[in-house]
Scaffold this active site. Structure first.
Site, short mmCIF file in Angstrom:
data_model
loop_
_atom_site.label_atom_id
_atom_site.label_comp_id
_atom_site.label_asym_id
_atom_site.label_seq_id
_atom_site.Cartn_x
_atom_site.Cartn_y
_atom_site.Cartn_z
N TYR A 154 0.83 -1.21 0.00
CA TYR A 154 0.00 0.00 0.00
C TYR A 154 0.86 1.25 0.00
CZ TYR A 154 0.90 1.00 4.96
OH TYR A 154 1.51 1.33 6.17
N LYS A 210 6.57 -1.99 1.73
CA LYS A 210 5.42 -1.41 2.42
C LYS A 210 4.21 -2.34 2.27
CE LYS A 210 3.21 3.10 3.17
NZ LYS A 210 3.72 3.33 4.55
N GLU A 224 12.46 2.20 13.94
CA GLU A 224 11.57 3.25 13.45
C GLU A 224 10.33 3.29 14.34
OE1 GLU A 224 10.46 2.18 9.44
OE2 GLU A 224 10.13 0.09 10.02
N LEU A 229 11.42 1.13 6.77
CA LEU A 229 10.76 1.58 5.55
C LEU A 229 11.53 2.76 4.98
CD1 LEU A 229 8.23 1.27 3.72
CD2 LEU A 229 7.20 3.09 5.09
#
Length: 287
Positions: A33, A151, A183, A207
């Site tokens: 996504y 992702k 993260e 990411l």
């Protein structure tokens, strides 16, 4: 108001949108996504999101459902149809359905991917009160799978991390692996020490944030020093300031970690200035 959404070539009322129960995203989390912000009715960094989508699809051997040009037109039509001034466009591509449930996925050349998009209206998205007060985060163990650079829609643990933060009276969570921050639950993490911006280097561990790339570029153009390396929770607690970046929060100051104030406990000058620069420059290039 019923939103207009997009499903596999059709613009539909959200109440009529349907995807097969055999779709592999539903059964296997086999999908990717992107979320693109909309400010003043225009898309922020669409090219970056489109490029990362192509990379995610390639890493999973999944076929692109349409061209970048068609994808842009779908985004624009949904923004228009739903009268979005400030908000988000959510896009999801899945491997689709090839019949019954099976761990082995079908040949990507013979399987039609599923493409779904919808909008979320967020009036005043760039004027979030949290940007003036800062947010609180907690640290949690990072126990996700090893390909965080893709992702994917595998968001169960990030959702659990968000809920852990909420239960602790915080806003978000920073994930920690082997003693170092990877993260946030849905964002990239940074600290600032002596005017130097420190954030983890790109790898399969995190990411590859589109907002991250833009913010670091703007920071360097503004003559700010950037160091891409891992940092610990202890180091973060000794930092002058901290912040996160994402497509929906832009640059958001972090003022508390695990119950202790970072720096003065208020948004710092580096994060505040980067937010200003990011919003100003992104609006200039929005499409």
């Amino acid at each position: 108001m019923t939103r207009t959404v997009y499903v596999n070539g059709e613009y539909l009322p959200e109440t009529e949108a349907k995807v097969s129960i055999f779709d592999r995203a539903f059964l296997m989390a086999d999908g990717v996504y992107e979320v693109t912000s909309v400010l003043d009715g225009k898309l922020i960094d669409f090219a970056g999101h489109s490029k990362r989508l192509a990379r995610s699809l390639s890493e999973l051997d999944m076929r692109a459902p349409c061209s970048d040009e068609d994808l842009l037109e779908i985004h624009r039509e949904l923004v228009r149809a739903n009268d979005i001034t400030d908000g988000l466009v959510y896009l999801q591509v899945t491997r689709g359905s090839a019949g019954d449930r099976d761990f082995a996925f079908p040949d990507p050349e013979t399987t039609e991917p599923t493409l779904v998009l919808f909008t979320q209206s967020k009036p005043g998205l760039a004027e979030s009160p949290a940007a003036k007060s800062g947010i609180k985060v907690i640290s949690v163990d990072d126990i996700r799978w090893g390909r965080r650079d893709i992702k994917t829609v595998q968001l169960l643990y990030p959702s659990m991390a968000k809920m852990m933060a909420k239960k602790a009276g915080a806003d978000d969570a920073w994930m920690v692996e082997d003693g170092f921050v990877t993260e946030g639950s849905s964002n990239n993490a940074y600290i600032v020490k002596g005017g130097r911006i420190i954030t983890r280097a790109l790898s399969t561990d995190i990411l590859h944030g589109i907002t991250r790339a833009a913010v670091l570029r703007f920071a360097q153009e503004a003559q700010m020093e950037v160091e891409e390396r891992s940092f610990t929770i202890a180091e973060a607690l000794e930092a002058d300031e901290a912040f996160i970046t994402s497509a929906s929060s832009f640059v958001m100051p972090v003022v508390e970690l695990d119950g202790s104030a970072i720096g003065s406990g208020t948004p710092g000058p580096v994060a505040s200035r980067l937010r200003e620069i990011y919003l100003e420059e992104s609006r200039k290039t929005a499409i």
